[in-house]
Design an enzyme around this catalytic site. Sequence first.
Site, PDB file in Angstrom:
ATOM      1  N   GLY A 221       4.627 -10.682   3.132  1.00  0.00           N
ATOM      2  CA  GLY A 221       5.711 -11.616   2.862  1.00  0.00           C
ATOM      3  C   GLY A 221       5.531 -12.164   1.466  1.00  0.00           C
TER       4      GLY A 221
ATOM      5  N   SER B 187       8.555   1.250 -15.018  1.00  0.00           N
ATOM      6  CA  SER B 187       7.910   1.919 -16.144  1.00  0.00           C
ATOM      7  C   SER B 187       8.550   1.568 -17.487  1.00  0.00           C
ATOM      8  CB  SER B 187       7.961   3.437 -15.945  1.00  0.00           C
ATOM      9  OG  SER B 187       9.313   3.890 -15.895  1.00  0.00           O
ATOM     10  N   GLN B 188       9.749   0.975 -17.447  1.00  0.00           N
ATOM     11  CA  GLN B 188      10.433   0.576 -18.689  1.00  0.00           C
ATOM     12  C   GLN B 188       9.987  -0.792 -19.184  1.00  0.00           C
ATOM     13  OE1 GLN B 188      12.407   2.858 -20.266  1.00  0.00           O
ATOM     14  NE2 GLN B 188      11.594   4.100 -18.580  1.00  0.00           N
ATOM     15  N   GLY B 189       9.065  -1.432 -18.463  1.00  0.00           N
ATOM     16  CA  GLY B 189       8.562  -2.720 -18.908  1.00  0.00           C
ATOM     17  C   GLY B 189       9.306  -3.881 -18.289  1.00  0.00           C
TER      18      GLY B 189
ATOM     19  N   LYS C 125       3.410  15.605  15.633  1.00  0.00           N
ATOM     20  CA  LYS C 125       2.447  14.510  15.674  1.00  0.00           C
ATOM     21  C   LYS C 125       1.607  14.562  14.401  1.00  0.00           C
ATOM     22  CE  LYS C 125       0.585  13.666  19.609  1.00  0.00           C
ATOM     23  NZ  LYS C 125      -0.292  13.785  20.814  1.00  0.00           N
ATOM     24  N   MET C 126       1.719  13.516  13.581  1.00  0.00           N
ATOM     25  CA  MET C 126       0.989  13.460  12.316  1.00  0.00           C
ATOM     26  C   MET C 126      -0.248  12.582  12.473  1.00  0.00           C
ATOM     27  SD  MET C 126       4.177  13.099   9.628  1.00  0.00           S
ATOM     28  CE  MET C 126       5.056  11.941  10.687  1.00  0.00           C
TER      29      MET C 126
ATOM     30  N   GLY D 256       5.869 -15.001  -0.438  1.00  0.00           N
ATOM     31  CA  GLY D 256       5.071 -16.166  -0.801  1.00  0.00           C
ATOM     32  C   GLY D 256       3.612 -16.011  -0.451  1.00  0.00           C
TER      33      GLY D 256
ATOM     34  N   ASP E  72       5.485  -9.249  -6.392  1.00  0.00           N
ATOM     35  CA  ASP E  72       4.695 -10.431  -6.019  1.00  0.00           C
ATOM     36  C   ASP E  72       3.466 -10.563  -6.919  1.00  0.00           C
ATOM     37  OD1 ASP E  72       6.465 -10.941  -3.900  1.00  0.00           O
ATOM     38  OD2 ASP E  72       5.334  -9.652  -2.551  1.00  0.00           O
TER      39      ASP E  72
END
Length: 321
Positions: A44, A231-233, A32-33, A46, A260
């Site tokens: 979502g 991270s590569q743009g 149990k965490m 949009g 998004d």
Amino acid sequence: MAETAPIQIVTLTINPAVDISTSVKKMQPFVKMRCAEAQRDPGGGGINVARVLKRLGTEATAIYPAGGATGQTLTALVEREAVRSIVIPTSNNTREDITVFDETTREQFRLVFPGAFLSEFEWQQCLDAIARISCQAAFVIASGSLPPGAPDDFYGRVVRASKGTARVIVDTTGAALKAALEAGIYLIKPNLREFQDLAGISSADEPSLITAGRRLFDRYHVEIIALSMGSQGALLLTRDTALRANGLPIEPVSVSGAGDSFLGAMLSSLIHGDDLERAFRYGVAGGSAALLSPGTGLCLAEDVHRLAASVNVTEIAGYHA
């Protein structure tokens, strides 16, 4: 929510969710965490784009289906962020998704549940809403996965329902994306894996990506490909121009909603009259800013404006699709 201002941007989320995010000290099996207090956000594609636009001072009208108690929660969360909306009532409960951050490893676990089944009447109501208001809009953004019940060519139908001068942007994957491309759209924003799947390649070097982009322009009706690569743009391709943006050195708190946020920030720049290069810079800044927000918080306006100054955009010489 009552609409009092002109409609410039319409977003459609056919498979929305209530996003629940939390954190634990360490993810462990069979125990149990104890979790931190849950954060709930409207989710979502949009809806997220509309949330980002609102934060950046751009009004958008979000169309989405919602049903049951979860749907009521979703609508309340959208209204909490003052995003204008058109809600299509559904008979089934809107889904929930769960994101858990492991504080020890700093890894994020994302549990995405199936969407609620939509009847033909319900998804057709979404298309009818698009058809009614798209003639007033400059942009229509349809984003996210398809729920059970929606046809594979749903986003192609969105394109056909978007009448007038609206430019249609679709952010999805697989057969749904191909159906939209065949109908003809303004912009797609895949990540690297999604672009590789669409183009049928495994390479990730710049020349291979550009060559694959040229083939997509020859095969489909699309004006702009904005390819985010973490991270590569990012790369932005049109038939005449190829732009490359550097990645920013950010240690991510979350990766949820980066795409998004990229799209929302880029679109906000475009709607305010910026050229494509500046809009691309803001898109990269938006996606990078989302990495700083925990859970599904998306980018904050102050982070977007601050990071935009650090994004370097260069034109790739010798390119022509």
